[in-house]
Design an enzyme around this catalytic site. Structure first.
Site, mmCIF file in Angstrom:
data_model
loop_
_atom_site.group_PDB
_atom_site.id
_atom_site.type_symbol
_atom_site.label_atom_id
_atom_site.label_comp_id
_atom_site.label_asym_id
_atom_site.label_seq_id
_atom_site.Cartn_x
_atom_site.Cartn_y
_atom_site.Cartn_z
ATOM 1 N N LYS A 33 0.831 -1.200 0.000
ATOM 2 C CA LYS A 33 0.000 0.000 0.000
ATOM 3 C C LYS A 33 0.870 1.256 0.000
ATOM 4 O O LYS A 33 2.087 1.190 0.163
ATOM 5 C CB LYS A 33 -0.925 -0.010 1.228
ATOM 6 N N ARG A 128 -10.820 -0.687 14.878
ATOM 7 C CA ARG A 128 -10.515 0.191 13.748
ATOM 8 C C ARG A 128 -11.267 -0.274 12.503
ATOM 9 O O ARG A 128 -12.132 0.421 12.004
ATOM 10 C CB ARG A 128 -8.996 0.229 13.513
ATOM 11 N N TYR A 242 16.626 30.522 9.422
ATOM 12 C CA TYR A 242 15.474 31.277 9.907
ATOM 13 C C TYR A 242 15.513 31.455 11.423
ATOM 14 O O TYR A 242 15.864 30.534 12.172
ATOM 15 C CB TYR A 242 14.179 30.550 9.541
ATOM 16 N N MET A 290 11.822 24.691 3.853
ATOM 17 C CA MET A 290 11.045 23.946 2.865
ATOM 18 C C MET A 290 11.925 23.171 1.898
ATOM 19 O O MET A 290 11.651 22.011 1.577
ATOM 20 C CB MET A 290 10.136 24.895 2.078
#
Length: 345
Positions: A33, A128, A242, A290
């Site tokens: 998956k 679940r 930053y 990022m």
């Protein structure tokens, strides 16, 4: 190269499947998956099929269709989410085997795809997915008359061998299924490692195939090298990144590499993470942004490398996960689409 390079060792993937298969007397499937745990549905599924897997599992029908496209006819492809509304054509056209989880799913499947293969998922205590014991008792006879391909459940705490929940779920699963002449499956990777009483006729390892815990003997499958864009000298008292988050305490050599949280590297792990060059580890300097990571490479021996390694022989997916306060599954399935990829086989 301006992006990180992700190398996937398909030979190691196959050997991990064979090692887990050797632990059981029954059949060993493969969970593929989430795009083969982030490593690519087609190459992962084909490798595992060549290794000997004949049953595969995905989370949703759309993933199952991609596995079928990669493997062609023959192997069973189970869908953990079962037969959802709108999935009938996908299930039929791609010969998928939904693991039916509820009364509604059983009715939907029998009404829209009569005679089509299916499995049953039971809730043995995880709360679940799967039918609870009372629901199963009400549907058991009509369902068994249709000969499900598999009856399965899932362990909540298999990564902790001493957890009381393992035996509790084993008892519950046996109470619901003992005496049936239908293949059963309870164990993923952790359950496989718990021993033969948890194996039944089919085990279905997932993360252990890809080199993750709790399969401590797994061969590493993934390496990740990040290109060095630029280096600079930073004087004591100067800051990096930053928020002036990192301040040089000595004359420092800083490398900026091409990767960041857009590439699946969580910002939170910066204080506990290092990158590697050979046998040398270098801490991060400042925040992960990022697209960029800054690294304190002061004292690096030899020539300046083109890449620094995030995943490799000294630091695996579970080490990176620990630095991020998460699990190896999340790191693997978050590896960014910007990475260049190559496969070793």
């Amino acid at each position: 190269m301006s992006t990180g390079h992700l190398t996937i060792d398909l030979t190691a993937l196959a050997e991990n499947w064979r090692a887990l298969d050797a632990m059981t007397a029954g059949e060993t499937a493969a969970v593929v998956k989430a795009d083969g745990y982030g490593l690519g549905t087609a190459p992962v599924a084909r490798t595992l099929a060549r290794a000997g897997a004949r049953r595969f599992f995905t989370a949703v029908a759309e993933e199952g269709a991609a596995v079928r496209a990669a493997l062609g006819p023959g192997p069973m492809i189970g869908v953990f989410s079962g037969h959802m509304a709108g999935d009938s054509e996908l299930i039929r056209d791609h010969a998928l085997t939904p693991m039916l989880n509820s009364v509604d799913q059983v009715l939907r499947h029998f009404e829209t795809l009569p005679q089509h293969p299916f499995g049953i998922q039971l809730d043995s205590g995880m709360n679940r997915l799967g039918m609870e014991p009372a629901e199963w008792a009400a549907l058991r006879e009509p369902v068994l008359q249709q000969r499900p391909a598999l009856i399965m459940s899932h362990l909540a705490c298999a990564d902790d061998p001493d957890h009381f929940m393992n035996e509790k779920q084993l008892r519950a699963f046996r109470e619901m299924t003992d005496g049936l002449d239908i293949p059963r499956s309870l164990s993923a990777t952790g359950g496989t490692l718990l021993g033969p009483e948890y194996h039944f006729e089919l085990t279905r390892p997932g993360v252990g195939l890809y080199g993750g815990h709790p399969f401590a003997d797994a061969r590493p499958v993934v390496t990740l090298d990040l290109p060095v864009i630029q280096t600079r000298e930073v004087l004591p008292g100067e800051t990096v990144g930053y928020g002036n988050h990192w301040t040089a305490q000595r004359p420092s050599h800083i490398a900026t590499v091409a990767a960041g949280y857009a590439d699946g590297l969580p910002r939170i792990m910066a204080p506990r993470l290092g990158l590697w060059h050979g046998d040398q580890r270098f801490p991060l300097a400042g925040r992960i942004s990022m697209d960029l990571i800054t690294v304190d490479i002061t004292g690096m021996e030899g020539e300046m490398p083109e890449f620094l390694s995030l995943l490799g022989p000294h630091q695996g997916v579970d080490d990176v996960a620990e630095a991020a306060g998460t699990i190896g599954y999340e790191i693997l399935t978050s590896l960014g689409a910007r990475y260049a990829r190559s496969y070793l086989s």
